[in-house]
Design an enzyme around this catalytic site. Structure first.
Site, PDB file in Angstrom:
ATOM      1  NE  ARG A   1       0.709  55.517  67.164  1.00 44.65           N
ATOM      2  CZ  ARG A   1       0.508  56.287  66.105  1.00 44.65           C
ATOM      3  NH1 ARG A   1       1.503  56.534  65.273  1.00 44.65           N
ATOM      4  NH2 ARG A   1      -0.678  56.818  65.883  1.00 44.65           N
ATOM      5  CB  ALA A   2      -0.199  51.513  73.360  1.00 45.40           C
ATOM      6  CB  SER A   3      -2.229  51.676  68.528  1.00 46.49           C
ATOM      7  OG  SER A   3      -1.455  52.686  67.910  1.00 46.49           O
TER       8      SER A   3
ATOM      9  CE1 TYR B   1      -5.189  50.428  72.828  1.00 42.72           C
ATOM     10  CE2 TYR B   1      -4.759  52.613  73.679  1.00 42.72           C
ATOM     11  CZ  TYR B   1      -4.453  51.596  72.806  1.00 42.72           C
ATOM     12  OH  TYR B   1      -3.408  51.751  71.924  1.00 42.72           O
TER      13      TYR B   1
ATOM     14  CG  HIS C   1      -6.550  53.764  79.288  1.00 42.28           C
ATOM     15  ND1 HIS C   1      -6.133  52.480  79.106  1.00 42.28           N
ATOM     16  CD2 HIS C   1      -5.803  54.516  78.435  1.00 42.28           C
ATOM     17  CE1 HIS C   1      -5.192  52.437  78.170  1.00 42.28           C
ATOM     18  NE2 HIS C   1      -4.975  53.670  77.746  1.00 42.28           N
TER      19      HIS C   1
ATOM     20  CD  GLU D   1      -2.831  56.285  76.385  1.00 42.76           C
ATOM     21  OE1 GLU D   1      -3.887  56.371  77.003  1.00 42.76           O
ATOM     22  OE2 GLU D   1      -2.515  55.298  75.701  1.00 42.76           O
TER      23      GLU D   1
END
Lengths: 341, 341
Positions: free
Chosen positions: B71-73, B194, B223, B284
């Site tokens: 998970r990126a966050s 982001y 993105h 995503e």
């Protein structure tokens, strides 16, 4: 009439830069800082700097009037302290006002604010009032990141900005949200910091409810809104996830976007995604991108070509090139009407 | 085959978050930090967390394989120090690898790095090697701003990153340039940070000449490239002004963009501006935007719909949904081929 709502005095005579250099040197302990009154630039110098540059290209492109503010990258609010910015803003705002006086039919002045990192935005009110009431500024540029790329200021929805908004709405001038030079090596000034700031400001507004408190406040987000129109679906989805209204309802009564997008597909997207009432013609000429596109033979920033080739209905095109600017910038409209235009 | 090159394990069992909470508490002086071996999550828990979420929606949308990273966050490299990130990256990478083992036909793991602000990126090499060689990671996520929105790291072209690039090219894995949670109140994580990071990274690459030194290095900017395709004319003009080659020549041999753009006009622009060889299908999902667009009745992040409605020639569509991913992610291709796909 074609109104360009986003021009900067990027070609000011060298004496302005010299004045600033002496100011910066004084901050480093080298000499006394110059006073605004020490800046001596003759009308002929101003005329020459405009006629050979912005005015020439406005004529070539058929732009009638430009809203003209101090060079954005030179605002550099991160340099020095409030006194530094106050003297510098005074010089720069005076010069833009003089351009508007020398070319009253072609330029309407806009102002920068004497912001300084960590300093209460309310300190900018005297220069704001002076610029609008004494110099005739029709708009004001507000820097959401006076730190110059370190982003130490609170979001635009923070109450620390409110005294400034109160005066801005009282004066009935729109705000262009515009950062200045990046002091952060991660961010190229015009290739990253400007665009990031546009996106950041929009998202701050989406998260908040600023226009409930300031229903008549009008913000123009330059450079086509950064990444906002391209990611409109993302912003709609984030608004939904955050329990905010649709951005069109929540923000588009108060937020406007300029057309400083330097290729046809980008302009096409902007005009497809956003309502015509929210887009204002602009080129930021002479600005970040000054060259000629080898693929088209025209300047990258000759945005009138793109806007006119976007297939807009005539009424929408007229709104974008003139009507919206008159509505969003009522002091510009008054200035034009006073001249019978 | 439809390959989604950008998925995160956003639905990991609660034990992962509990482990992280204890790690953060220990940083505040509350107890001992947990060890990676203390994290106990059963296969059934992993299966359930995937089957009810990503896998269900992949099936609904016809996505065959997802490149699946932590998970990126949650990477949150700004928390603690290198030891903090090292233990956390190990936990997260192990979990993604287990997803890939439990669903070998549907998920291929990608790795996060144990970055930490101000720490030499070379410290990440052991975990990178472990993730690729032992866990089978087919790609690695690199955070250009491990400070979490304060942007204290040098540009991606800085030589401090080079030891990492040397190992990455030796391992022949692509890099996804992906920031994590914003620790800066100015930046909403998924609505500003982001997108800004994507734009910032591209401009850093444009200013530099990284691929002269690493001709086989491949970077995926997620993105949809932030604001890059929307402002492609601006980037071309800035490249010209900076004396750099056209971005298409300078960067597009090594830089790729995903399709995480959540509305049709944005995808149309992306596919119009960038060559088909430089765009990789991605959604995503399950990520920043999880809701259903009330205008269409479909999920905002159901990007396959947009891509398939963009009017691509069949060969280009196939490149974007499969061929480019096989080329840019050779370890993914090898994994698929080993399974006869």
């Amino acid at each position: 009439m074609i109104i360009d709502c986003h021009g900067h005095y990027t070609t000011a005579p060298a004496a302005l830069g010299d004045w600033r250099d002496r100011q910066v040197q004084a901050l480093a302990g080298d000499g006394e800082p110059p006073r605004p009154a020490d800046l001596r630039i003759g009308d002929d110098e101003i005329r020459a700097s405009i006629e050979a540059n912005q005015l020439r290209q406005m004529d070539e492109r058929g732009i009638d009037v430009t809203v003209f503010s101090p060079r954005a990258s030179f605002m550099a609010h991160h340099v020095g302290d409030f006194a530094t910015s106050a003297a510098w803003a005074r010089c720069c705002n005076d010069l833009c006002a003089r351009v508007g006086e020398l070319f009253p039919d072609r330029f309407a002045p806009a102002a920068m604010l004497p912001q300084s990192p960590g300093v209460d935005p309310a300190t900018c009110i005297p220069e704001l009032v002076r610029a609008v009431e004494e110099l005739g500024a029709v708009a004001v540029n507000l820097n959401p990141d006076p730190s110059g790329g370190h982003w130490s200021a609170p979001p635009l929805t923070d109450r620390s900005w409110y005294p400034l908004y109160e005066k801005i709405t009282e004066l009935d001038v729109p705000v262009m949200v515009h950062v200045s030079t990046s002091d952060n090596p991660a961010f190229h000034t015009t290739g990253a910091h400007y665009l990031n700031a546009d996106t950041t400001a929009f998202m701050q507004l989406l998260q908040g409810d600023l226009f409930a408190d300031f229903p008549t406040l009008r913000l123009v987000i330059p450079h086509g809104g950064g990444s906002v129109p391209y990611h409109w679906g993302r912003f709609r989805g984030l608004a939904q996830a955050l329990g905010r209204p649709e951005p069109a309802q929540h923000l588009l009564g108060n937020v406007f976007f300029d057309t400083c997008v330097y290729h046809q597909p980008g302009i096409d997207l902007l005009l497809k995604v956003l309502p015509p009432a929210n887009v204002l013609f602009a080129s930021e000429m002479i600005g970040a991108v000054r060259g000629v596109d080898p693929d088209t033979g025209h300047h990258f920033d000759d945005t009138r070509r793109y806007v006119e080739q976007a297939g807009l209905a005539p009424a929408n095109l007229a709104a974008i090139t003139e009507g919206n600017a008159r509505r969003v910038y009522p002091r510009l409209d008054a200035r034009l009407r006073a001249a019978g235009r």
